[in-house]
Design an enzyme around this catalytic site. Structure first.
Site, PDB file in Angstrom:
ATOM      1  N   HIS A  40       0.747  -1.114  -0.018  1.00 46.30           N
ATOM      2  CA  HIS A  40       0.068   0.051  -0.128  1.00 46.30           C
ATOM      3  C   HIS A  40       0.778   1.058   0.037  1.00 46.30           C
ATOM      4  CE1 HIS A  40      -3.060  -2.766   1.889  1.00 46.30           C
ATOM      5  NE2 HIS A  40      -3.689  -2.350   1.083  1.00 46.30           N
ATOM      6  N   GLN A  64     -18.128  -6.092  -1.792  1.00 45.92           N
ATOM      7  CA  GLN A  64     -17.391  -7.075  -2.530  1.00 45.92           C
ATOM      8  C   GLN A  64     -17.214  -8.307  -2.020  1.00 45.92           C
ATOM      9  OE1 GLN A  64     -14.217  -3.652  -2.562  1.00 45.92           O
ATOM     10  NE2 GLN A  64     -12.872  -5.546  -2.296  1.00 45.92           N
ATOM     11  N   LYS A 150      -1.073  -6.169  -8.220  1.00 47.57           N
ATOM     12  CA  LYS A 150      -1.313  -7.768  -7.508  1.00 47.57           C
ATOM     13  C   LYS A 150      -2.825  -7.979  -7.687  1.00 47.57           C
ATOM     14  CE  LYS A 150      -1.939 -10.463  -3.828  1.00 47.57           C
ATOM     15  NZ  LYS A 150      -3.104  -9.922  -3.347  1.00 47.57           N
ATOM     16  N   SER A 186      -0.078  -8.990   0.890  1.00 40.51           N
ATOM     17  CA  SER A 186      -1.418  -9.093   1.007  1.00 40.51           C
ATOM     18  C   SER A 186      -1.924  -8.813   2.388  1.00 40.51           C
ATOM     19  CB  SER A 186      -2.037 -10.170   0.309  1.00 40.51           C
ATOM     20  OG  SER A 186      -3.343 -10.301   0.912  1.00 40.51           O
TER      21      SER A 186
HETATM   22  O1  PAF Z   1      -7.981  -3.600  -3.554  1.00 42.20           O
HETATM   23  C1  PAF Z   1      -8.834  -3.173  -2.376  1.00 42.20           C
HETATM   24  O2  PAF Z   1      -8.151  -3.197  -1.510  1.00 42.20           O
HETATM   25  C2  PAF Z   1     -10.095  -3.161  -2.924  1.00 42.20           C
HETATM   26  O3  PAF Z   1     -10.786  -4.116  -3.628  1.00 42.20           O
HETATM   27  C3  PAF Z   1     -10.454  -1.480  -3.166  1.00 42.20           C
HETATM   28  C4  PAF Z   1      -9.948  -1.075  -4.430  1.00 42.20           C
HETATM   29  C5  PAF Z   1     -10.247  -0.729  -2.083  1.00 42.20           C
HETATM   30  C6  PAF Z   1     -11.935  -1.341  -3.440  1.00 42.20           C
HETATM   31  O4  PAF Z   1     -12.526  -1.554  -1.931  1.00 42.20           O
END
Ligand code: PAF
Length: 283
Positions: A40, A64, A150, A186
């Protein structure tokens, strides 16, 4: 923490963005679900190369996740995340408590690169990502946003989404950041015990070997089938897919590599944790 560094209200977010706009500043968004790691921070570093002000969002997006996935247990450490973001030179952390009204009724039906691969195992996933990314873009109104390679299929899906819906946001990609043994970083790596973590590290090694063979001219299906077996032999319980796809459309490729830019993509389960990874195929 600096004053106004963490913002939870949409109104305050919009006011701060407006203040920057009045001063002619360009704005980058780095959307995240928190549980941050060096991957990140590399997105923040990339954003800083291309914009004056960096907004990172932290929101564990319920749309999601499917029933039975890890929404409730998804790692959350917001205090540490904010400290990491501050140290990385981020200007604002947008941490909304809620992103969807109780009567939210709109969905986004995305096809193209969103079809196949991840969608076979997680049918809900890209519609949820498309929705949250659209909402974040509408709230932050960034000039650009950075996503990691990734999640390669997610990156292409977001590129398609922004192009198809005329969103004035430039999408930048940042390369995968790996642990010393090659495991792609991750947030879900936090789930691993020592034994599983060691097995997990084999995925990238097997994938890279397979990529090399295909790049040297080996048949795609024979090579990916062999690699799947090696992943199982290494201790993974299941391989969802190991596939070669066109690097832009994600259409699956068979036979031998041509001049078309291609990507090798894999998803496999290691002691209950689902891992994804990918790499470019260079002919
Ligand atoms: O890749 C992620 O962490 C998530 O899918 C995102 C893009 C922040 C959307 O919730």
């Amino acid at each position: 923490m600096p004053k106004n560094f963490i913002i939870t209200s949409e109104t305050e977010l919009r006011s701060q963005v407006k203040r920057w706009r009045v001063k002619g500043k360009t704005i980058a968004l780095v959307p995240t679900m928190g549980a941050l790691h060096a991957g990140h921070l590399s997105l923040i570093a990339k954003a800083k190369q291309h914009a004056d002000k960096i907004v990172a969002s932290i929101y564990v997006n319920e749309t999601q996740f499917a029933e039975g996935e890890d929404l409730d247990t998804y790692p959350r450490d917001h205090a540490n995340d904010c400290e990491m973001l501050r140290a990385a030179g981020c200007d604002l952390v947008y941490m909304p408590k809620k992103m969807y009204a109780d009567n939210h009724a709109t969905t986004i039906n995305i096809a193209g690169p969103a079809l196949g691969l991840e969608s076979e195992a997680r049918a809900h996933f890209f519609a949820g990502v498309a929705l949250i990314v659209t909402k974040l873009f509408n709230r932050v109104q960034p000039d650009l946003a950075v996503f990691g390679e990734k999640d390669y299929q997610q990156l292409l899906t977001i590129r398609r989404l922004t192009a198809d819906l005329d969103m004035p946001v430039r999408i930048l990609a940042a390369p995968i950041i790996r642990e010393a043994d090659g495991l792609a970083m991750s947030s879900r790596n936090k789930y691993f015990g020592d034994e599983a973590r060691e097995i997990a590290g084999r995925l990238n090694v097997i994938m890279q070997k397979c990529a090399k063979k295909i790049s040297q001219g080996a048949d795609i299906k024979i090579s990916t089938d062999k690699a799947c077996q090696q992943i199982l032999d290494a201790g993974f319980e299941h391989v969802d897919y190991m596939a070669v796809a066109d690097a832009n459309s994600l259409a699956l490729l068979t036979g031998h590599l041509t001049d078309t830019p291609a990507r090798l993509l894999v998803a496999a389960h290691c002691q209950g944790v689902r891992l994804i990874d990918n790499c470019a195929l260079i002919r």
